[in-house]
Scaffold this active site. Structure first.
Site, mmCIF file in Angstrom:
data_model
loop_
_atom_site.group_PDB
_atom_site.id
_atom_site.type_symbol
_atom_site.label_atom_id
_atom_site.label_comp_id
_atom_site.label_asym_id
_atom_site.label_seq_id
_atom_site.Cartn_x
_atom_site.Cartn_y
_atom_site.Cartn_z
ATOM 1 N N LYS A 13 31.090 41.199 46.394
ATOM 2 C CA LYS A 13 30.743 41.931 45.036
ATOM 3 C C LYS A 13 29.910 40.929 44.208
ATOM 4 O O LYS A 13 29.020 41.228 43.517
ATOM 5 C CB LYS A 13 31.868 42.636 44.272
ATOM 6 C CG LYS A 13 32.667 43.654 44.777
ATOM 7 C CD LYS A 13 33.906 44.375 44.163
ATOM 8 C CE LYS A 13 35.196 43.260 44.042
ATOM 9 N NZ LYS A 13 35.527 42.697 45.127
ATOM 10 N N ARG A 88 39.471 49.767 38.747
ATOM 11 C CA ARG A 88 40.394 49.486 40.047
ATOM 12 C C ARG A 88 41.350 50.644 40.215
ATOM 13 O O ARG A 88 41.803 50.576 41.119
ATOM 14 C CB ARG A 88 40.914 48.277 39.943
ATOM 15 C CG ARG A 88 40.147 47.117 40.041
ATOM 16 C CD ARG A 88 40.847 45.500 40.501
ATOM 17 N NE ARG A 88 39.883 44.680 40.326
ATOM 18 C CZ ARG A 88 39.885 43.751 41.113
ATOM 19 N NH1 ARG A 88 40.576 43.569 42.042
ATOM 20 N NH2 ARG A 88 38.984 42.892 40.955
ATOM 21 N N ARG A 127 36.036 30.775 50.924
ATOM 22 C CA ARG A 127 35.195 30.724 49.913
ATOM 23 C C ARG A 127 35.356 29.349 48.890
ATOM 24 O O ARG A 127 36.665 28.718 48.797
ATOM 25 C CB ARG A 127 35.453 31.879 48.984
ATOM 26 C CG ARG A 127 34.780 31.868 47.530
ATOM 27 C CD ARG A 127 34.901 33.169 46.790
ATOM 28 N NE ARG A 127 36.389 33.573 46.653
ATOM 29 C CZ ARG A 127 36.359 34.919 46.333
ATOM 30 N NH1 ARG A 127 35.527 35.719 45.775
ATOM 31 N NH2 ARG A 127 37.832 35.255 46.144
ATOM 32 N N ARG A 160 39.859 29.149 44.811
ATOM 33 C CA ARG A 160 40.602 29.713 43.838
ATOM 34 C C ARG A 160 42.184 29.950 44.265
ATOM 35 O O ARG A 160 42.631 29.979 45.320
ATOM 36 C CB ARG A 160 40.060 31.188 43.634
ATOM 37 C CG ARG A 160 39.078 31.361 42.834
ATOM 38 C CD ARG A 160 38.294 32.615 42.898
ATOM 39 N NE ARG A 160 39.066 34.188 43.012
ATOM 40 C CZ ARG A 160 38.620 35.327 43.047
ATOM 41 N NH1 ARG A 160 37.342 35.502 42.794
ATOM 42 N NH2 ARG A 160 39.457 36.232 43.170
ATOM 43 N N ARG A 171 46.624 41.256 47.614
ATOM 44 C CA ARG A 171 45.523 41.910 46.984
ATOM 45 C C ARG A 171 44.834 42.888 48.093
ATOM 46 O O ARG A 171 44.303 44.040 47.477
ATOM 47 C CB ARG A 171 44.370 40.781 46.940
ATOM 48 C CG ARG A 171 44.846 39.790 45.713
ATOM 49 C CD ARG A 171 43.830 38.554 45.876
ATOM 50 N NE ARG A 171 42.557 38.535 45.527
ATOM 51 C CZ ARG A 171 41.510 37.557 46.148
ATOM 52 N NH1 ARG A 171 41.900 36.676 46.695
ATOM 53 N NH2 ARG A 171 40.341 37.997 46.009
HETATM 54 P P1 AP5 Z 1 32.346 37.186 46.857
HETATM 55 O O1 AP5 Z 1 31.108 37.662 46.600
HETATM 56 O O2 AP5 Z 1 32.924 35.941 46.107
HETATM 57 O O3 AP5 Z 1 33.451 38.338 47.144
HETATM 58 P P2 AP5 Z 1 34.084 39.376 46.003
HETATM 59 O O4 AP5 Z 1 34.131 40.899 46.558
HETATM 60 O O5 AP5 Z 1 33.346 39.160 44.558
HETATM 61 O O6 AP5 Z 1 35.369 38.847 46.199
HETATM 62 P P3 AP5 Z 1 36.698 38.629 44.710
HETATM 63 O O7 AP5 Z 1 37.718 37.781 45.613
HETATM 64 O O8 AP5 Z 1 36.040 37.883 43.880
HETATM 65 O O9 AP5 Z 1 37.125 40.144 44.587
HETATM 66 P P4 AP5 Z 1 38.498 40.462 43.906
HETATM 67 O O10 AP5 Z 1 38.314 41.880 43.684
HETATM 68 O O11 AP5 Z 1 39.638 40.070 44.819
HETATM 69 O O12 AP5 Z 1 38.653 39.225 42.857
HETATM 70 P P5 AP5 Z 1 38.403 39.487 41.088
HETATM 71 O O13 AP5 Z 1 37.901 38.118 40.682
HETATM 72 O O14 AP5 Z 1 37.755 40.603 40.716
HETATM 73 O O15 AP5 Z 1 32.370 36.545 48.304
HETATM 74 C C1 AP5 Z 1 33.273 36.100 49.203
HETATM 75 C C2 AP5 Z 1 32.820 34.891 50.104
HETATM 76 O O16 AP5 Z 1 32.247 35.675 51.030
HETATM 77 C C3 AP5 Z 1 32.113 34.051 49.349
HETATM 78 O O17 AP5 Z 1 32.566 32.791 49.875
HETATM 79 C C4 AP5 Z 1 30.739 34.132 49.784
HETATM 80 O O18 AP5 Z 1 29.853 33.161 49.790
HETATM 81 C C5 AP5 Z 1 30.777 35.144 50.940
HETATM 82 N N1 AP5 Z 1 29.957 36.314 51.243
HETATM 83 C C6 AP5 Z 1 29.834 37.156 50.378
HETATM 84 N N2 AP5 Z 1 28.904 38.198 51.126
HETATM 85 C C7 AP5 Z 1 28.789 37.687 52.199
HETATM 86 C C8 AP5 Z 1 27.930 38.309 53.416
HETATM 87 N N3 AP5 Z 1 27.477 39.584 53.379
HETATM 88 N N4 AP5 Z 1 27.983 37.766 54.472
HETATM 89 C C9 AP5 Z 1 28.841 36.494 54.538
HETATM 90 N N5 AP5 Z 1 29.355 35.732 53.887
HETATM 91 C C10 AP5 Z 1 29.341 36.581 52.423
HETATM 92 O O19 AP5 Z 1 40.118 39.782 40.815
HETATM 93 C C11 AP5 Z 1 41.076 38.663 40.703
HETATM 94 C C12 AP5 Z 1 42.286 39.224 40.170
HETATM 95 O O20 AP5 Z 1 42.322 39.605 38.879
HETATM 96 C C13 AP5 Z 1 43.005 40.413 40.841
HETATM 97 O O21 AP5 Z 1 43.487 40.147 41.832
HETATM 98 C C14 AP5 Z 1 43.660 41.226 39.619
HETATM 99 O O22 AP5 Z 1 44.757 40.197 39.479
HETATM 100 C C15 AP5 Z 1 42.766 40.619 38.512
HETATM 101 N N6 AP5 Z 1 41.898 41.971 38.043
HETATM 102 C C16 AP5 Z 1 40.499 41.613 38.038
HETATM 103 N N7 AP5 Z 1 39.957 42.940 37.704
HETATM 104 C C17 AP5 Z 1 41.065 43.631 37.478
HETATM 105 C C18 AP5 Z 1 41.058 44.976 36.911
HETATM 106 N N8 AP5 Z 1 40.147 45.838 36.690
HETATM 107 N N9 AP5 Z 1 42.265 45.465 36.847
HETATM 108 C C19 AP5 Z 1 43.457 44.896 37.057
HETATM 109 N N10 AP5 Z 1 43.309 43.740 37.326
HETATM 110 C C20 AP5 Z 1 42.256 42.838 37.684
#
Ligand code: AP5
Length: 213
Positions: A13, A88, A127, A160, A171
């Site tokens: 994302k 979410r 990552r 992270r 997760r």
């Molecule tokens: P990346 O683009 O970083 O993936 P992402 O989908 O953004 O993954 P996240 O881990 O950031 O999502 P998440 O939803 O778990 O975490 P968030 O920070 O929102 O890509 C991942 C890796 O793959 C990178 O190294 C990239 O280079 C590589 N890559 C990407 N695309 C690729 C491809 N096509 N091919 C090859 N490699 C690729 O949330 C963290 C925490 O915050 C949650 O667990 C929760 O506790 C809290 N939180 C956040 N939002 C909420 C909410 N709305 N409600 C409640 N709690 C929340």
């Protein structure tokens, strides 16, 4: 264009959001980034969120919804917006609809990045993120030119705290139990578009950008 990005942890994302922002110039809001910023600044909200983030569970809706409301109130969304990691669950989706109806800026498209479990596991464990500018790399898929150093700004790359196998598993469970069923909310509104996120990053970006041309 008013976009929400849905998908499992590690589906890509954040990576896609960077490409869409460069193309469309829309505001990118990631609740994960906002929460990590609050945590870094040791605000009461950040300190409250810490235990949920480190456990891999959802931060309570009231905190996250307030965070989004504050961010939107302080932002210019005339050109549109792109929400990454929010909503979410159904309660967050309904809260978002209420906020955006009030602003007459309803969501146009819910883009679901569909990725398989082995793929997201490999992506998350490899990552690395820049401590200074937030740019995202991967040890093998998108390696930096110099190990441990950000290509964009020279900052230090780090892993992270929630990118360890145990928290990733939690997760993923939360995603499968709570977030994936919410996708139906957008299907029912005819706003859901699915992109195969197992593909290489350039292919994912190409498929997604086609939707906006
Ligand atoms: P990346 O683009 O970083 O993936 P992402 O989908 O953004 O993954 P996240 O881990 O950031 O999502 P998440 O939803 O778990 O975490 P968030 O920070 O929102 O890509 C991942 C890796 O793959 C990178 O190294 C990239 O280079 C590589 N890559 C990407 N695309 C690729 C491809 N096509 N091919 C090859 N490699 C690729 O949330 C963290 C925490 O915050 C949650 O667990 C929760 O506790 C809290 N939180 C956040 N939002 C909420 C909410 N709305 N409600 C409640 N709690 C929340």
């Amino acid at each position: 264009m008013r976009i929400i990005l849905l998908g499992a942890p590690g589906a890509g994302k954040g990576t896609l959001a960077t490409a869409i922002k460069a193309k469309l110039g829309v505001l990118h809001i990631s609740t994960g980034d906002l929460l990590r910023e609050e945590l870094k600044n040791k605000t009461p909200l950040g300190l409250e969120a810490k235990k949920f983030i480190e456990a891999g569970t959802l931060v309570p809706d009231s905190l996250v919804i307030q965070l989004i409301e504050n961010k939107l109130a302080a932002s210019d969304i005339v050109k549109g917006y792109m929400l990454d990691g929010f909503p979410r669950n159904k309660a967050q989706a309904e809260a978002l609809d209420a906020m955006m109806t009030k602003r007459q800026q309803p969501v146009d498209i819910a883009l679901y990045l569909e990725a398989s479990l082995p793929v997201v596991l490999q992506r998350l464990t490899g990552r690395r993120v820049c401590r200074a500018c937030g740019a995202v790399f991967h040890l093998t898929n998108m390696p930096p030119r110099q190990a441990g150093v950000c290509d964009a700004c020279g900052g230090e790359l780090y892993q992270r705290t929630d990118d360890n196998e145990e928290t990733i598993k939690k997760r993923m469970d939360v995603f499968l139990d709570t977030t994936r069923p919410m996708i139906e909310y957008y299907r029912a509104q005819n706003k859901l578009v699915t992109v195969n996120a197992d593909q290489e990053s350039t292919e994912v970006v190409k498929a997604a950008l086609k939707l906006f041309s």
